[in-house]
Design an enzyme around this catalytic site. Sequence first.
Site, PDB file in Angstrom:
ATOM      1  N   SER A 279       0.848  -1.197   0.000  1.00 56.51           N
ATOM      2  CA  SER A 279       0.000   0.000   0.000  1.00 56.51           C
ATOM      3  C   SER A 279       0.878   1.240   0.000  1.00 56.51           C
ATOM      4  O   SER A 279       2.041   1.183   0.414  1.00 56.51           O
ATOM      5  CB  SER A 279      -0.894   0.020   1.244  1.00 56.51           C
ATOM      6  N   ASP A 280       0.337   2.350  -0.460  1.00 54.95           N
ATOM      7  CA  ASP A 280       1.029   3.612  -0.217  1.00 54.95           C
ATOM      8  C   ASP A 280       0.806   3.986   1.250  1.00 54.95           C
ATOM      9  O   ASP A 280       0.001   3.382   1.959  1.00 54.95           O
ATOM     10  CB  ASP A 280       0.522   4.709  -1.153  1.00 54.95           C
ATOM     11  N   TRP A 281       1.546   4.977   1.690  1.00 54.13           N
ATOM     12  CA  TRP A 281       1.570   5.360   3.109  1.00 54.13           C
ATOM     13  C   TRP A 281       0.146   5.581   3.639  1.00 54.13           C
ATOM     14  O   TRP A 281      -0.551   6.510   3.217  1.00 54.13           O
ATOM     15  CB  TRP A 281       2.398   6.630   3.259  1.00 54.13           C
TER      16      TRP A 281
END
Length: 746
Positions: A279-281
């Site tokens: 996932s992105d942050w």
Amino acid sequence: MRSLFGLVFFLLILGAGCSDSQDFTERFEQDIYDLLDKMTLEEKIGQMFQAADFYFTSDEELKKAVREGRVGSFLNIQGAEKVVEIQRIAKEESRLGIPLLFGRDVIHGYRTIFPIPIGMASSWDTALVKQAMRISAVEAASMGINWAFAPMIDITWDPRWGRIAESTGESPFLTSQFAKVMVQGIQGDLTDASAIAACAKHFVGYGMAEAGRDYNTTYIPEPLLRNVHLKPFEAAKDAGVLTFMSAFNDLNGVPTSGNKFTLKTILRDEWNYKGLVVSDWASIEEMISHGYAKDKKHAAEIAVNAGVDMEMATTAYIENLKNLVKEGKISEKLINERVANILRVKFQLGLFDKPIENSGLSSDTILAQSHLKHARDLARNSMVLLKNEKHTLPVSKAIRSLAVIGPLADAPHDQMGTWVFDGKEEDSQTPKAAFQELLGNRMHYAPGLEYSRDKSKKGFGAALTAAQSSDAILFFAGEEAILSGEANSRGIIDLPGIQTELIQELKKTGKPLIIIVMAGRPLAIQQELEMADAVLYAWHPGTMAGPALADLIFGDCSPTGKLPVTFVKGSGQIPLYHYHKNTGRPASKSDVIHIDDIPRNSKQLSLGFKSMHLDYGIEPLFPFGFGLSYTKFQYANLTLSDKVLDLNSTISVSADVQNIGNFETDEIIQLYIRDRVGSITRPVKELKGFEKIRLKPGEMKTVNFKIQAVDLKFFNGEKYVTEPGEFDVWIGPNAAEGLHAEFTFE
């Protein structure tokens, strides 16, 4: 068993190479599932957690979590010694000895900073960019990093979006070429000590954020998604990219970190991708803010079912996956699939077998002279000459005096651009320093403004004095690094502050005025363009900005860069891109009536009933692919080997290109096509090829491109098709010019 496996693996690599990524993946399957059989559910979930540098309150707490197998990856851990020690604990003190991934945003350099990606793309030179990413990986690997969150291969049409700086532009074809070589450059030979995993991001559609506001909603019909936005990601997959990153945005109402259509149907089922999806942050937890998940537990359930293997920074997975399994909402078999994707990357990188502290890597690689030389070469090739009246450039090295003015002339941090975590401003060689070294007291420096947004005129007097006492003026305009990049979107994309007012005052001196723009996006510079005698667009060129600019300004080299994006006249013209549709009422140049030319008492209902702006007209400030040189090129003799193409044939399209000027330099020749009639409307032009050639004065070369049926394929809303019909083809220097011919596909 692992050491024996490592020997077998090495021999297989020698014999077969790494070209077939699927075969390469399958070599590890038995080891992966043997390891999964030994793991507890808690250890499996630990592999799915990427901890941020601040997550643990002490080093001892961090080390305890590693020993207990509660972490699979870290991001932003600083210092080679610390990384080595943590990896040692994972491999020697945890129950199963599973190594860790250490991630870092290594976007356009580690310590040696190259031009921002939109600048790199302006080189149209895949070999130069591939080597830049290899250097970046070598430097990062010397500090223990084994995972780079690059390349970013989002397509965007909106220069307001701050992350256009991190993109390679508007073209799915050009971006796909860079996606491939960037992945290859970062990952290198996976058996080598300097190999690190690349990450194709952000999957998918992130660059289409409404109004250019970062993180914003995206609506992308499936034909547009497949014909444009997915193409670079498929190219990265084909190049063997080890990891993908899901994006922040919601796509057609479904956040991309929970989007089964993109993560499962396309990435896993259609493309058969076996790598890791991170996932992105915090993008899993942000599904709550999107209104798609009710809480962290619900978000974890959505994301793990959709196909996200590892959660970055936040804790929805480690806090909730065990209970979700107990409750029967997800199966341990699904967890095994997700963890297998993570372990597969660790095996592919050789982390189980490579020494914890590898003597083949040295911090001496940081800022090596060969790295700085390459940074200078790429910076020089990334700059685009937009205007050069009366041969204002190049400037003679014998010039009596030269004024160097502007807020970006001596801005060592800002010239590196956005997403520079590890670059240091003391490493930067600024334009002021480079020109000072070459000219000594013949250079008159006055910044005029302290920074790009400065609205004080207190420095105008010194700047005008420097200009008046000089034979020519170099004005370094633009925007600071903080004005582009993630979250740094702008609604107005003019030069910030009162730079334009200072340019107006400098113009009044009557001295030749050369504007160098250093920026993280295509700025709307029509007014400044009209005042300048020459304009060189340098983007944010990185560590070696000063020497690279000196090479061009004084004519040691000619600018060769071409625009990877269309330049608009102002924000109201957005979006504008070269492969737009024609509409039912397309306007031509003769249709355009400017708003200032409309009679005051006009009673007309409309001015032509055409698709255009009354104030901007129909043309951009500069078309995609545009870029001037210190020489001139002549295109002639466009030839097709055949006028008819079928599924089993190839058409060769060729043209003669001659250097009719006085500089030996490069030209980037571009191939465009148009499908005149389709089962869905087709773009007016699509880039399908390019080649960079070097020509001496007077020299002519014939450039050849191949067109096959696959080049005509598109998704029509139901399936991928190659439809019979008539096609246009152009070879030229940019999207607006070129030699034209026609062919038929049967």
